[in-house]
Design a protein around this motif. Structure first.
Motif, PDB file in Angstrom:
ATOM      1  N   GLY A   8     -37.307 115.958  89.184  1.00  0.00           N
ATOM      2  CA  GLY A   8     -38.689 116.168  89.608  1.00  0.00           C
ATOM      3  C   GLY A   8     -39.161 115.194  90.664  1.00  0.00           C
ATOM      4  O   GLY A   8     -38.393 114.374  91.184  1.00  0.00           O
ATOM      5  N   ARG A   9     -40.464 115.322  90.997  1.00  0.00           N
ATOM      6  CA  ARG A   9     -41.109 114.447  91.973  1.00  0.00           C
ATOM      7  C   ARG A   9     -42.501 114.077  91.484  1.00  0.00           C
ATOM      8  O   ARG A   9     -43.229 114.930  90.981  1.00  0.00           O
ATOM      9  CB  ARG A   9     -41.243 115.135  93.336  1.00  0.00           C
ATOM     10  N   LEU A  10     -42.857 112.800  91.644  1.00  0.00           N
ATOM     11  CA  LEU A  10     -44.179 112.304  91.282  1.00  0.00           C
ATOM     12  C   LEU A  10     -44.875 111.779  92.525  1.00  0.00           C
ATOM     13  O   LEU A  10     -44.251 111.124  93.359  1.00  0.00           O
ATOM     14  CB  LEU A  10     -44.082 111.162  90.272  1.00  0.00           C
ATOM     15  N   GLN A  11     -46.182 112.051  92.628  1.00  0.00           N
ATOM     16  CA  GLN A  11     -46.986 111.505  93.723  1.00  0.00           C
ATOM     17  C   GLN A  11     -47.991 110.534  93.135  1.00  0.00           C
ATOM     18  O   GLN A  11     -48.702 110.856  92.180  1.00  0.00           O
ATOM     19  CB  GLN A  11     -47.713 112.611  94.479  1.00  0.00           C
ATOM     20  N   PHE A  12     -48.057 109.335  93.717  1.00  0.00           N
ATOM     21  CA  PHE A  12     -48.955 108.294  93.249  1.00  0.00           C
ATOM     22  C   PHE A  12     -50.118 108.165  94.218  1.00  0.00           C
ATOM     23  O   PHE A  12     -49.915 107.984  95.420  1.00  0.00           O
ATOM     24  CB  PHE A  12     -48.218 106.954  93.124  1.00  0.00           C
ATOM     25  N   ALA A  13     -51.334 108.248  93.707  1.00  0.00           N
ATOM     26  CA  ALA A  13     -52.541 108.136  94.512  1.00  0.00           C
ATOM     27  C   ALA A  13     -52.721 106.691  94.974  1.00  0.00           C
ATOM     28  O   ALA A  13     -52.097 105.765  94.422  1.00  0.00           O
ATOM     29  CB  ALA A  13     -53.741 108.584  93.690  1.00  0.00           C
ATOM     30  N   PRO A  14     -53.588 106.468  95.975  1.00  0.00           N
ATOM     31  CA  PRO A  14     -53.883 105.088  96.377  1.00  0.00           C
ATOM     32  C   PRO A  14     -54.415 104.281  95.193  1.00  0.00           C
ATOM     33  O   PRO A  14     -55.136 104.804  94.342  1.00  0.00           O
ATOM     34  CB  PRO A  14     -54.961 105.263  97.451  1.00  0.00           C
ATOM     35  N   GLY A  15     -54.040 103.019  95.126  1.00  0.00           N
ATOM     36  CA  GLY A  15     -54.506 102.133  94.071  1.00  0.00           C
ATOM     37  C   GLY A  15     -53.883 102.391  92.710  1.00  0.00           C
ATOM     38  O   GLY A  15     -54.519 102.182  91.683  1.00  0.00           O
TER      39      GLY A  15
ATOM     40  N   ILE B 261     -46.632 107.366 102.157  1.00  0.00           N
ATOM     41  CA  ILE B 261     -47.526 108.200 102.951  1.00  0.00           C
ATOM     42  C   ILE B 261     -48.758 107.383 103.333  1.00  0.00           C
ATOM     43  O   ILE B 261     -49.415 106.817 102.464  1.00  0.00           O
ATOM     44  CB  ILE B 261     -47.977 109.442 102.156  1.00  0.00           C
ATOM     45  N   GLY B 262     -49.055 107.335 104.634  1.00  0.00           N
ATOM     46  CA  GLY B 262     -50.239 106.630 105.120  1.00  0.00           C
ATOM     47  C   GLY B 262     -49.866 105.478 106.023  1.00  0.00           C
ATOM     48  O   GLY B 262     -48.712 105.086 106.116  1.00  0.00           O
TER      49      GLY B 262
ATOM     50  N   PRO C 143     -51.119 100.425  97.579  1.00  0.00           N
ATOM     51  CA  PRO C 143     -52.377  99.826  98.017  1.00  0.00           C
ATOM     52  C   PRO C 143     -53.482 100.892  98.074  1.00  0.00           C
ATOM     53  O   PRO C 143     -53.213 102.087  97.943  1.00  0.00           O
ATOM     54  CB  PRO C 143     -52.068  99.292  99.413  1.00  0.00           C
ATOM     55  N   ASP C 144     -54.711 100.457  98.322  1.00  0.00           N
ATOM     56  CA  ASP C 144     -55.849 101.370  98.332  1.00  0.00           C
ATOM     57  C   ASP C 144     -55.811 102.387  99.466  1.00  0.00           C
ATOM     58  O   ASP C 144     -56.567 103.356  99.438  1.00  0.00           O
ATOM     59  CB  ASP C 144     -57.164 100.576  98.382  1.00  0.00           C
ATOM     60  N   ASP C 145     -54.976 102.179 100.478  1.00  0.00           N
ATOM     61  CA  ASP C 145     -54.930 103.121 101.601  1.00  0.00           C
ATOM     62  C   ASP C 145     -53.568 103.807 101.744  1.00  0.00           C
ATOM     63  O   ASP C 145     -53.277 104.402 102.764  1.00  0.00           O
ATOM     64  CB  ASP C 145     -55.296 102.408 102.900  1.00  0.00           C
ATOM     65  N   MET C 146     -52.738 103.734 100.712  1.00  0.00           N
ATOM     66  CA  MET C 146     -51.395 104.329 100.756  1.00  0.00           C
ATOM     67  C   MET C 146     -51.145 105.214  99.548  1.00  0.00           C
ATOM     68  O   MET C 146     -51.690 104.985  98.476  1.00  0.00           O
ATOM     69  CB  MET C 146     -50.314 103.246 100.745  1.00  0.00           C
TER      70      MET C 146
END
Length: 152
Positions: free
Chosen positions: A87-94, A41-42, A74-77
């Motif tokens: 299940g599903r996991l979402q990883f924040a930027p960085g 995403i991004g 990366p910091d913007d993705m």
């Protein structure tokens, strides 16, 4: 006549040997069972395609993820890994997370950043930098330095 038969036998044996060696290499290179699918995403910058890294290699949406894969955003993705019914996991930027999953559960090591459990059939065991293991349920988040799961 006899030399023709010897040539055919030699060719047949050579082809069989090549097949055995080829399939042996494929078996040895197998990384294990696929456990999930990556969605990125991004966008990094105009004209560039979106990617994160999986085991140090650039990876785009649709990439298969294996157990023991290390995902770095990366910091913007951001990235989401879907583990099917598990299940599903979402990883924040960085974020850097090493997956340890099987067909029934998800767990792993969170070295940097944060993740959110979007849904899961059971809690996700996340080991943080503090050394403790958090049991993160659907709708909760964990960061690399957290001591308790947080609701988003």
């Amino acid at each position: 006549m006899k030399s023709n038969a010897l040539v055919q036998q030699a060719i047949t044996l050579s082809v069989m040997f090549a097949l055995v060696v080829t399939f042996s290499m494929v078996t040895l290179a197998n990384a294990g069972n696929a456990v999930g699918e990556l969605t990125v995403i991004g966008t990094s910058s105009p004209g560039d395609s979106s990617f994160v890294t999986v085991n140090g290699e650039a990876a785009k949406s649709g990439r298969t993820v294996f157990s023991s894969s290390t995902i770095t955003t990366p910091d913007d993705m951001q990235a989401i890994v879907s583990f099917g019914k598990v299940g599903r996991l979402q990883f924040a930027p960085g974020t850097t997370f090493t997956i340890a999953a099987n067909g029934n559960s998800i767990s792993g090591d969170l070295a940097k950043g944060s993740l959110t459990v979007l849904n899961a059939s059971q809690s996700v065991a996340v080991r943080t930098l503090t050394g403790e293991t958090l049991n993160v349920n659907a709708g909760e988040s964990a960061s690399a330095t957290s001591t308790a799961p947080a609701a988003p």
